[in-house]
Design a protein around this motif. Structure first.
Motif, PDB file in Angstrom:
ATOM      1  N   LYS A 170       0.834  -1.209   0.000  1.00  0.00           N
ATOM      2  CA  LYS A 170       0.000   0.000   0.000  1.00  0.00           C
ATOM      3  C   LYS A 170       0.867   1.257   0.000  1.00  0.00           C
ATOM      4  N   PRO A 171       0.545   2.204  -0.869  1.00  0.00           N
ATOM      5  CA  PRO A 171       1.305   3.463  -0.863  1.00  0.00           C
ATOM      6  C   PRO A 171       0.841   4.395   0.258  1.00  0.00           C
ATOM      7  N   LYS A 172       1.692   5.323   0.622  1.00  0.00           N
ATOM      8  CA  LYS A 172       1.284   6.365   1.558  1.00  0.00           C
ATOM      9  C   LYS A 172       0.258   7.274   0.883  1.00  0.00           C
ATOM     10  N   GLY A 173      -0.578   7.897   1.705  1.00  0.00           N
ATOM     11  CA  GLY A 173      -1.545   8.843   1.176  1.00  0.00           C
ATOM     12  C   GLY A 173      -2.855   8.223   0.741  1.00  0.00           C
ATOM     13  N   THR A 213      -6.099   5.403   1.949  1.00  0.00           N
ATOM     14  CA  THR A 213      -6.680   4.566   2.997  1.00  0.00           C
ATOM     15  C   THR A 213      -6.712   3.111   2.559  1.00  0.00           C
ATOM     16  N   SER A 214      -6.802   2.213   3.523  1.00  0.00           N
ATOM     17  CA  SER A 214      -6.944   0.791   3.211  1.00  0.00           C
ATOM     18  C   SER A 214      -8.248   0.543   2.461  1.00  0.00           C
ATOM     19  N   PHE A 215      -9.305   1.260   2.844  1.00  0.00           N
ATOM     20  CA  PHE A 215     -10.595   1.142   2.149  1.00  0.00           C
ATOM     21  C   PHE A 215     -10.451   1.556   0.688  1.00  0.00           C
ATOM     22  N   GLY A 216      -9.651   2.600   0.446  1.00  0.00           N
ATOM     23  CA  GLY A 216      -9.439   3.052  -0.923  1.00  0.00           C
ATOM     24  C   GLY A 216      -8.753   2.004  -1.775  1.00  0.00           C
ATOM     25  N   VAL A 217      -7.796   1.279  -1.185  1.00  0.00           N
ATOM     26  CA  VAL A 217      -7.121   0.198  -1.898  1.00  0.00           C
ATOM     27  C   VAL A 217      -8.124  -0.898  -2.261  1.00  0.00           C
ATOM     28  N   VAL A 218      -8.940  -1.292  -1.296  1.00  0.00           N
ATOM     29  CA  VAL A 218      -9.935  -2.339  -1.534  1.00  0.00           C
ATOM     30  C   VAL A 218     -10.931  -1.907  -2.606  1.00  0.00           C
ATOM     31  N   ALA A 219     -11.351  -0.657  -2.570  1.00  0.00           N
ATOM     32  CA  ALA A 219     -12.314  -0.156  -3.554  1.00  0.00           C
ATOM     33  C   ALA A 219     -11.752  -0.237  -4.971  1.00  0.00           C
ATOM     34  N   LEU A 279      -4.313  -0.101   7.599  1.00  0.00           N
ATOM     35  CA  LEU A 279      -3.129   0.748   7.677  1.00  0.00           C
ATOM     36  C   LEU A 279      -3.581   2.194   7.577  1.00  0.00           C
ATOM     37  N   ASP A 280      -3.067   3.056   8.464  1.00  0.00           N
ATOM     38  CA  ASP A 280      -3.381   4.479   8.378  1.00  0.00           C
ATOM     39  C   ASP A 280      -2.911   5.032   7.034  1.00  0.00           C
ATOM     40  N   PRO A 281      -3.524   6.126   6.564  1.00  0.00           N
ATOM     41  CA  PRO A 281      -3.131   6.686   5.265  1.00  0.00           C
ATOM     42  C   PRO A 281      -1.641   7.010   5.145  1.00  0.00           C
ATOM     43  N   ASN A 282      -1.012   7.466   6.245  1.00  0.00           N
ATOM     44  CA  ASN A 282       0.402   7.852   6.144  1.00  0.00           C
ATOM     45  C   ASN A 282       1.361   6.687   6.378  1.00  0.00           C
ATOM     46  N   VAL A 283       0.826   5.458   6.460  1.00  0.00           N
ATOM     47  CA  VAL A 283       1.648   4.262   6.640  1.00  0.00           C
ATOM     48  C   VAL A 283       1.602   3.446   5.355  1.00  0.00           C
ATOM     49  N   ASP A 284       2.764   2.997   4.902  1.00  0.00           N
ATOM     50  CA  ASP A 284       2.813   2.161   3.708  1.00  0.00           C
ATOM     51  C   ASP A 284       3.171   0.732   4.094  1.00  0.00           C
ATOM     52  N   GLY A 285       3.162  -0.154   3.089  1.00  0.00           N
ATOM     53  CA  GLY A 285       3.585  -1.516   3.347  1.00  0.00           C
ATOM     54  C   GLY A 285       2.512  -2.561   3.127  1.00  0.00           C
ATOM     55  N   VAL A 286       2.697  -3.708   3.769  1.00  0.00           N
ATOM     56  CA  VAL A 286       1.905  -4.905   3.491  1.00  0.00           C
ATOM     57  C   VAL A 286       0.436  -4.752   3.906  1.00  0.00           C
ATOM     58  N   LEU A 287      -0.442  -4.870   2.935  1.00  0.00           N
ATOM     59  CA  LEU A 287      -1.881  -4.930   3.171  1.00  0.00           C
ATOM     60  C   LEU A 287      -2.388  -6.173   2.446  1.00  0.00           C
ATOM     61  N   VAL A 288      -2.818  -7.173   3.209  1.00  0.00           N
ATOM     62  CA  VAL A 288      -3.304  -8.414   2.614  1.00  0.00           C
ATOM     63  C   VAL A 288      -4.796  -8.273   2.329  1.00  0.00           C
ATOM     64  N   SER A 320       7.553   8.005  11.073  1.00  0.00           N
ATOM     65  CA  SER A 320       7.436   7.192   9.865  1.00  0.00           C
ATOM     66  C   SER A 320       7.121   5.763  10.278  1.00  0.00           C
ATOM     67  N   LEU A 321       6.428   5.030   9.378  1.00  0.00           N
ATOM     68  CA  LEU A 321       6.096   3.632   9.676  1.00  0.00           C
ATOM     69  C   LEU A 321       5.815   2.888   8.382  1.00  0.00           C
ATOM     70  N   THR A 322       6.381   1.691   8.297  1.00  0.00           N
ATOM     71  CA  THR A 322       6.135   0.785   7.179  1.00  0.00           C
ATOM     72  C   THR A 322       5.827  -0.597   7.740  1.00  0.00           C
ATOM     73  N   ARG A 323       4.736  -1.212   7.290  1.00  0.00           N
ATOM     74  CA  ARG A 323       4.463  -2.591   7.674  1.00  0.00           C
ATOM     75  C   ARG A 323       5.233  -3.491   6.711  1.00  0.00           C
ATOM     76  N   VAL A 324       6.179  -4.246   7.252  1.00  0.00           N
ATOM     77  CA  VAL A 324       7.011  -5.096   6.407  1.00  0.00           C
ATOM     78  C   VAL A 324       6.572  -6.556   6.446  1.00  0.00           C
ATOM     79  N   GLY A 325       5.613  -6.875   7.303  1.00  0.00           N
ATOM     80  CA  GLY A 325       5.088  -8.230   7.356  1.00  0.00           C
ATOM     81  C   GLY A 325       3.709  -8.255   7.974  1.00  0.00           C
TER      82      GLY A 325
END
Length: 304
Positions: free
Chosen positions: A16-19, A21-27, A44-53, A205-210
């Motif tokens: 997921k890119p920063k900026g 929402t997770s809902f936006g990715v799913v949509a 994932l919060d909007p300002n957090v990037d990384g793994v979204l399953v 800053s925050l990135t979900r790496v797993g």
């Protein structure tokens, strides 16, 4: 854009890119896949990037299971000020410029003290619900609300860099790794780290790496997914079996009929973990769970 379809089943590991929402990715993924049954396994919060399953089709039944798997993050915490949201998106509510550097031994001890089972109080600018209303809605309406306490488990919380001064500012920051349970607010963890030192702190800053058993190396960017056709999306889907940690059992034709009809079964031996993933003709059919109370096996997930 992918051809519209409705039968895609499996898991997409999205970076997921920063900026967004997770809902936006799913949509967006719903639009390009045509699959109405779709959801994600951990916001994932909007300002957090990384793994979204993201689960599609029958895989959505596993979202509750996916959310129980610990999540891994890499981030940065800055000491000397704090914000209303406990991350860099919020307005500054406390500013305490540092006149000298933080003691590194004390900082390491503070990290260690936050490992294990802890109680968190989430920030007012968060999506936690109280009386059916999200905390940020109370904040925006300037309505008083008692912040809830939430249990979390911190499996690992450790610095991964030396302390460094923020350029031309009286603040220090440090990078960290965190492995945490479902529902943990890493920004609150960062804030609480500062509290252990008697300092305001903000996660900057925050990135979900797993997450959900997948690493960021397995993830595909949303931009790349948006360019794929139907076959390309299918190729990116992880099968349901990839996330099932249970013992496999291959069914006879008679047992398959039982399972297909949702029958409870008492003839199978009990396993240590109390689960079977069931296959018929090499196709995943269901997951059965053992009930100690009833002393029999019953359906937990059904995939046909």
């Amino acid at each position: 854009m992918a051809k519209q379809t409705s039968n895609l089943t499996g898991l997409l590991v999205v970076n997921k890119p920063k900026g967004m929402t997770s809902f936006g990715v799913v949509a967006r993924l719903r639009r390009i896949s045509g699959q109405k049954k779709i959801g994600h396994a951990g916001t994932l919060d909007p300002n957090v990037d990384g793994v979204l399953v993201v689960a599609l089709g029958k895989a959505t039944k596993l979202i509750d299971l996916l959310q129980t798997v610990p999540k891994t993050y890499q981030g940065t915490v800055t000491f000397g000020y704090s914000t209303e949201s406990q991350d860099s998106d919020g307005a500054v509510v406390e500013d305490q410029p540092l006149s000298e550097g933080i003691n590194e031994d004390e900082l390491k001890a503070a990290f260690k003290s936050l490992e294990g089972d802890i109680i968190q109080i989430p920030p007012i600018y968060s999506a936690v619900k109280v009386h059916g209303k999200r905390l940020y809605e109370y904040a925006r309406a300037n309505e008083p609300v008692e912040l809830p306490q939430r249990q979390a488990t911190i499996y690992e919380f450790a610095p991964t860099s030396a302390l460094k001064w923020v350029e031309n500012q009286p603040y220090q920051q440090i990078d960290f790794d965190a492995v945490v349970s479902k529902g943990t607010y890493v920004r609150t963890l960062s804030y609480d780290l500062g509290q252990k030192l008697g300092l305001p702190a903000t996660m900057t800053s925050l990135t979900r790496v797993g997450g959900s058993g997948f690493s960021i190396e397995e993830a595909t960017t949303l931009e790349e997914l948006m360019e794929l056709d139907e076959e390309g999306i299918k190729a990116k889907l992880k099968p349901i079996s990839d996330v099932l940690p249970y013992e496999r059992k291959d069914l006879t034709e008679v047992e398959f009929t039982w399972v297909k009809n949702g029958r409870k079964i008492s003839s199978w031996p009990k396993t240590d973990e109390g689960f079977y993933q069931l296959y018929y003709e090499d196709q995943l059919v269901a997951v059965y769970r053992y009930s100690d109370e009833e002393e029999l096996w019953r359906s937990r997930y059904y995939f046909l």
